[in-house]
Design a protein around this motif. Structure first.
Motif, mmCIF file in Angstrom:
data_model
loop_
_atom_site.group_PDB
_atom_site.id
_atom_site.type_symbol
_atom_site.label_atom_id
_atom_site.label_comp_id
_atom_site.label_asym_id
_atom_site.label_seq_id
_atom_site.Cartn_x
_atom_site.Cartn_y
_atom_site.Cartn_z
ATOM 1 N N CYS A 25 0.722 -1.356 0.011
ATOM 2 C CA CYS A 25 -0.046 0.018 -0.027
ATOM 3 C C CYS A 25 0.750 1.161 0.086
ATOM 4 C CB CYS A 25 -1.046 0.002 0.942
ATOM 5 S SG CYS A 25 -0.277 0.118 2.905
ATOM 6 N N ARG A 26 1.961 1.128 0.331
ATOM 7 C CA ARG A 26 3.010 2.328 0.163
ATOM 8 C C ARG A 26 4.380 1.953 -0.670
ATOM 9 N NH1 ARG A 26 -0.835 4.090 1.862
ATOM 10 N NH2 ARG A 26 -1.343 5.095 4.155
ATOM 11 N N GLU A 68 6.887 3.250 9.960
ATOM 12 C CA GLU A 68 5.217 3.060 10.200
ATOM 13 C C GLU A 68 4.987 1.688 10.638
ATOM 14 O OE1 GLU A 68 1.410 3.647 9.792
ATOM 15 O OE2 GLU A 68 3.023 4.787 9.693
ATOM 16 N N GLU A 73 -1.579 11.452 -2.226
ATOM 17 C CA GLU A 73 -1.948 10.253 -0.964
ATOM 18 C C GLU A 73 -1.042 10.779 0.310
ATOM 19 O OE1 GLU A 73 -0.502 5.697 -0.534
ATOM 20 O OE2 GLU A 73 -0.576 6.449 -2.400
ATOM 21 N N GLU A 74 0.180 11.441 -0.022
ATOM 22 C CA GLU A 74 0.681 11.780 1.276
ATOM 23 C C GLU A 74 0.130 12.685 2.139
ATOM 24 O OE1 GLU A 74 3.258 10.332 2.896
ATOM 25 O OE2 GLU A 74 3.816 8.713 1.246
ATOM 26 N N GLN A 86 -3.171 11.563 3.778
ATOM 27 C CA GLN A 86 -2.826 10.712 5.007
ATOM 28 C C GLN A 86 -2.414 11.998 5.972
ATOM 29 O OE1 GLN A 86 0.587 8.334 4.861
ATOM 30 N NE2 GLN A 86 -0.065 7.310 6.681
ATOM 31 N N GLU A 103 -5.338 13.439 7.408
ATOM 32 C CA GLU A 103 -6.331 12.702 8.268
ATOM 33 C C GLU A 103 -5.566 12.727 9.707
ATOM 34 O OE1 GLU A 103 -7.538 8.003 8.303
ATOM 35 O OE2 GLU A 103 -6.448 8.664 6.507
ATOM 36 N N GLN A 104 -4.186 12.430 9.814
ATOM 37 C CA GLN A 104 -3.644 12.580 11.113
ATOM 38 C C GLN A 104 -3.930 13.943 11.868
ATOM 39 O OE1 GLN A 104 0.638 11.978 9.915
ATOM 40 N NE2 GLN A 104 0.356 9.795 9.734
#
Length: 415
Positions: free
Chosen positions: A155-156, A167, A208-209, A212, A215-216
């Motif tokens: 996924c990454r 991670e 994407e980054e 994320q 979201e964090q």
């Protein structure tokens, strides 16, 4: 004779390339053979070996093998593996060795690491060693650890190996019951190790980054006082960021997207953009010629960038030609964007890095409590005084920052 000389030069070039796999962009060159070895004791379950092979495949290793031996014989098996690599005619770009034994039997792996580091075929290339404990008493079950690593690789795929491990360590610590159990890595890598075949800075990776990161921030329980995002990539003729696949994304769109983050409402959002905004290579403008009787009174002044010493104030519209948040909207306020080049111009960097980023770091370290806009103005002054040489020209060129701000308060990064 000419053929012999050409062949000798080609062989020397291949040898030098194999010994120095670290490119100028600060990333190891993975275009070549990657080898992996599982060295396990007889007690290692077959499921663990299968999980390791899955990780090898996810990380892009074309060749791997398994050897079974007692833990006290690992050094001898590793020496045989090293001789096998040295006998290869093709250069090896990376080696991954997984050592699996019951807990306490590996002891100090220094000799094992030194044995692999002595390999001539791997000189200057990254060598990755996984130390895994199996059986009763192991703090972490190898299968779960390897399954998590394989999942992250899928996924990454654009992340470096250190990012993947960080991670993974976070997830392991969060899932630990009672006492927190967290793996540790030791690194002496000289650059980014991206094992996936996918380039790390595709436009999708930017989105994407950023998603994320947002979201964090939205799930963060504490208060957020400021956000700083640095975007570094190749730039197109219209200022767009370019990915290795040729796709484009406008940096202003990324800025606008993060400005919608609820956790950052009313907070300063700082964006540093190290990318070309066009193909113009600014030769600068020299000072006005002085009469002969005044030349000895003043030292010659250096040339200045063509776009320097300008202040534009847009009272009722978004500055710049690119689309952004609507004027007067909350997404337009509290944003500070710093471009490494003026609109339409090339942003220069060399094997030592970006002049903009390096100068910014120096200025921030010298006076971190000063107003950020004042610090950035000082950074621009220093950048404008530099003479830079691009890869396609022997003549000195000039660079000039562009600072866009809708901050509503003074911003100090350190009080």
């Amino acid at each position: 004779m000419a053929f012999l000389v050409a062949g000798t030069l080609q062989a020397a070039a291949q040898a030098a390339d194999a010994r120095d796999s670290l490119g100028r962009k600060g990333k190891y060159n993975m275009q070549g053979l990657r080898v992996a070895l599982t060295l396990g004791s007889p007690e290692v379950p077959a499921a663990t070996v299968a999980a390791l092979e899955g990780v090898f495949q996810a990380l892009g290793f074309e060749s791997w093998e398994r050897r079974e031996a007692l833990a006290q014989d690992f050094l001898r098996e590793l020496a045989l593996f090293r001789k096998q690599l040295d006998a290869l005619r093709s250069p090896v770009r990376c080696a991954l060795v997984a050592l699996v034994a019951p807990r306490g039997q590996l002891g100090q792996p220094r000799q094992l690491v030194q044995e692999l580091s002595c390999c001539e075929a791997l000189q200057g290339c990254p060598k990755v060693i996984l130390l895994l404990s199996s059986g009763a008493g192991a703090a972490l079950e190898p299968g779960a650890f390897l399954a998590g690593l394989r999942e992250l690789c899928g996924c990454r795929p654009h992340w470096s190996l250190l990012q993947l491990l960080t991670e993974l360590f976070c997830r392991v610590a969060e899932e630990s019951a009672g006492d927190i159990r967290c793996p540790v890595f030791q690194s002496s890598l000289r650059g980014a190790l991206c094992l996936a075949s996918e380039e790390p800075w595709r436009p999708e990776a930017f989105w994407e980054e950023l998603a994320q990161f947002q979201e964090q921030l939205d799930t963060y329980r504490g208060s957020v006082s400021c956000a700083l995002v640095a975007l570094m990539a190749h730039g197109g003729p219209q200022g767009q960021l370019l990915g290795a696949d040729g796709k484009e994304v406008q940096p202003e769109a990324l800025v606008q997207d993060l400005s919608r983050c609820g956790a950052l409402r009313g907070c300063p959002k700082v964006f540093l953009l190290q990318a070309c905004r066009g193909g113009n290579r600014d030769a600068g403008r020299g000072p006005k010629a002085l009469p002969w009787y005044r030349r000895w009174l003043w030292a010659p002044q250096p040339a200045l960038p063509s776009h320097v010493d300008v202040l534009q104030v847009h009272a009722d519209t978004q500055g710049g030609s690119c689309s952004g948040p609507a004027p007067g909207s909350s997404g337009q306020a509290d944003v500070l964007t710093v471009y490494a080049a003026a609109e339409g111009c090339v942003a220069y960097r060399d094997e030592m890095g970006s002049d903009f980023i390096q100068t910014l770091v120096d200025v921030l370290r010298a006076d971190p409590g000063r107003d950020l806009l004042e610090l950035l103005t000082e950074v621009n002054r220093r950048v404008c005084e530099l003479d830079v040489l691009g890869p396609d020209c022997d003549e000195p060129r000039k660079a000039c920052l562009e600072i866009r701000s809708s901050l509503r308060r003074r911003l100090r990064l350190r009080v």
